[in-house]
Motif scaffolding. Structure first.
Motif, mmCIF file in Angstrom:
data_model
loop_
_atom_site.group_PDB
_atom_site.id
_atom_site.type_symbol
_atom_site.label_atom_id
_atom_site.label_comp_id
_atom_site.label_asym_id
_atom_site.label_seq_id
_atom_site.Cartn_x
_atom_site.Cartn_y
_atom_site.Cartn_z
ATOM 1 N N SER A 1 -7.838 0.459 -8.276
ATOM 2 C CA SER A 1 -7.063 1.263 -7.399
ATOM 3 C C SER A 1 -7.945 2.010 -6.350
ATOM 4 N N LYS B 1 1.882 2.007 -3.252
ATOM 5 C CA LYS B 1 0.605 1.872 -4.045
ATOM 6 C C LYS B 1 0.485 1.001 -5.211
ATOM 7 N N LYS C 1 -6.826 2.284 -14.146
ATOM 8 C CA LYS C 1 -5.630 1.989 -13.561
ATOM 9 C C LYS C 1 -4.947 1.529 -14.643
ATOM 10 N N ASP D 1 -7.085 4.742 -5.001
ATOM 11 C CA ASP D 1 -6.500 6.180 -5.574
ATOM 12 C C ASP D 1 -7.461 6.547 -6.654
ATOM 13 N N CYS E 1 0.955 -1.232 -0.051
ATOM 14 C CA CYS E 1 -0.036 0.145 0.067
ATOM 15 C C CYS E 1 0.977 1.213 -0.056
ATOM 16 N N ARG E 2 1.861 1.328 0.770
ATOM 17 C CA ARG E 2 2.870 2.444 0.854
ATOM 18 C C ARG E 2 3.283 2.595 -0.633
ATOM 19 N N PHE F 1 -1.785 -1.404 -4.855
ATOM 20 C CA PHE F 1 -2.852 -1.952 -3.868
ATOM 21 C C PHE F 1 -3.283 -3.342 -4.097
#
Ligand SMILES: [Zn+2]
Ligand SMILES: [Zn+2]
Length: 356
Positions: free
Chosen positions: A295, A96, A159, A297, A93-94, A98
Motif C-alpha cells: 500500500s 484505497k 497492509k 499509504d 485508488c479513490r 491500490f
C-alpha cells in the motif's frame, strides 16, 4: 549482463542479456540484493505468465545512470525500489484498494522483456512513473542493502495486519513461520496483540522465538486449533493469519478463529477452489479477509520500520547466492528446508560482474 530468465513452467535459465537502456525520467540500478518472494516462485512453478521474463522485485542497489529530467536521484544513490505504484486517481485508488488499480498492475521495473521486476539480474531499469511517484526510496548510509530489500515485503505485511484492524490485547494466531509469517507476527505484536505462532518445523519456531514470538505451537506434535482454543477459554483466536500457501490449511484457519473473529488469507495467490464450511461465515459470523501486495499509504511507515531497524530483518536471511547460482537459490526457496528462511540473490557478490 547476466540474468536468470524465466522461459516457462519450472524453466529458468542463466543467460546473457543486454543491459537495459533507460529513457527520460528513468533510472538504471545496479542490483546489490534481491529477495526471492513467494509470488516469484508461484509464477515460476505454475507457468502462469508468458515467457521470457526476468522476475525479482525485492530489489536494493545503487543508481548508476539517470535519465533526462531526473532531479531527485544521482548516480551513487543507494536505493530500494518498488515495482508497482498506483495512479492515485482511479476508482480503486479513490477507494484505497491500490493493488486493484490498473496502473498499479503494470510492472514498472525491468531487466528486459515484459516488465516483471528484473531483480534477478545485474541491472534494472526503473520506469518514469515509478521514479516520479515515490517508488524509489533513498537509503540512509547506515542501512544495509540486505535490510533494505525487505521494505516491499514489510509493506505487504503491514497492509495485511492493517486489514485485520487489531485491537490491543487481541489474540492472533499466525499459521506458518517462514520469513513472511515471522514478519506478520512481529507486526501484529507491534499493534499490541498477543501473538501465537504455529509451524510444522520446530526449527522455525525457534527462529520466531528469537524475534520475540514466544508462544508457539509445534504443529507436527499438537493440533494448532485445539491449542489456541485451550489458550482462549475455548473460544479461538480473535484473528488468524494464514501465511502458508495452498488451500489445505484454510479450513483449520477458520476453525482456529473464535465466533465473530477474522481470518486473513495472505499466501493464497493461486486461483482455484477450496473447501470451507459456509456456516462458519454465516452462523458463526467469522470474516474471511484477503490482502495482496503493498500500500502506498503505508510506504513511509514501512521505510521507517525497516531503516530504523525496528526489526533486524537481515537475520531472516539464511542463504545468499551470487547470480551465477540463481537457479540453486530459486530451487531452495521453492523447497525450503526446516532451517532455511529468506533466500536472496546478490549479483553484487559476483566477482566477475561489471563494476563490482
Ligand atoms: Zn513479493
Ligand atoms: Zn489507480
Amino acid at each position: 549482463m547476466r540474468a536468470a530468465v524465466y522461459h516457462g513452467r519450472d524453466d529458468v535459465r542463466l543467460e546473457q542479456v543486454p543491459v537495459p537502456r533507460i529513457g527520460s525520467g528513468e533510472l538504471l540500478i545496479k542490483v546489490h540484493t534481491c529477495g526471492i518472494c513467494g509470488t516469484d516462485l508461484k509464477k515460476i512453478g505454475t507457468g502462469s505468465h508468458s515467457a521470457p521474463r526476468i522476475f525479482g522485485h525485492e530489489t536494493a542497489g545503487v543508481v548508476v545512470e539517470t535519465g533526462a529530467g531526473v532531479t531527485k536521484f544521482s548516480p551513487g544513490d543507494r536505493v530500494s525500489v518498488f515495482h508497482h505504484i498506483p495512479c492515485g486517481e482511479c476508482f480503486y485508488c479513490r477507494h484505497k484498494v491500490f493493488a486493484q488499480c490498473p496502473v498499479y498492475k503494470q510492472v514498472g521495473c525491468t531487466a528486459g522483456y515484459e516488465p516483471s521486476g528484473g531483480g534477478f539480474s545485474e541491472y534494472v531499469r526503473v520506469m518514469d512513473w515509478i521514479v516520479a511517484r515515490g517508488g524509489v526510496v533513498k537509503l540512509p548510509p547506515e542501512v544495509s542493502f540486505e535490510q533494505a530489500s525487505f521494505i516491499e515485503p514489510i509493506n505487504t505485511c503491514m497492509k495485511g495486519i492493517q486489514t485485520l484492524r487489531l485491537q490491543p490485547g487481541e489474540t492472533v494466531l499466525v499459521m506458518g513461520q517462514g520469513p513472511i509469517g515471522i514478519m506478520l507476527g512481529v507486526l501484529a505484536q507491534r499493534e499490541g496483540a498477543n501473538v501465537f505462532t504455529s509451524d510444522l518445523f520446530p526449527q522455525r519456531l525457534t527462529i520466531a522465538n528469537g524475534f520475540g514470538l514466544g508462544r508457539s505451537i509445534d504443529a507436527s506434535q499438537a493440533d494448532a486449533v485445539k491449542a489456541v482454543c485451550q489458550w482462549t477459554e475455548g473460544r479461538g483466536a480473535d484473528a488468524v493469519v494464514l501465511a502458508v500457501a495452498g488451500t489445505s490449511l484454510i479450513r483449520a484457519a477458520i476453525e482456529a478463529a473464535r465466533p465473530g473473529g477474522r481470518v486473513l488469507l495472505f499466501a493464497q495467490t493461486v486461483r482455484g477452489e477450496a473447501v470451507i464450511d459456509p456456516a462458519t461465515i454465516c452462523v458463526d459470523e467469522k470474516s474471511l479477509l484477503g490482502s495482496y501486495s503493498a500500500s502506498i499509504d503505508l510506504q513511509q511507515e514501512a521505510v521507517s520500520f525497516v531503516c530504523r531497524r525496528e526489526m533486524d530483518l537481515e537475520r531472516l536471511i539464511t542463504h545468499r547466492f551470487p547470480l551465477s547460482r540463481a537457479l540453486e537459490a530459486l530451487n531452495l526457496a521453492a523447497h525450503p528446508r526446516p532451517e532455511s528462511m529468506k533466500v536472496v540473490i546478490q549479483p553484487a557478490l559476483e566477482p566477475g560482474s561489471p563494476g563490482s
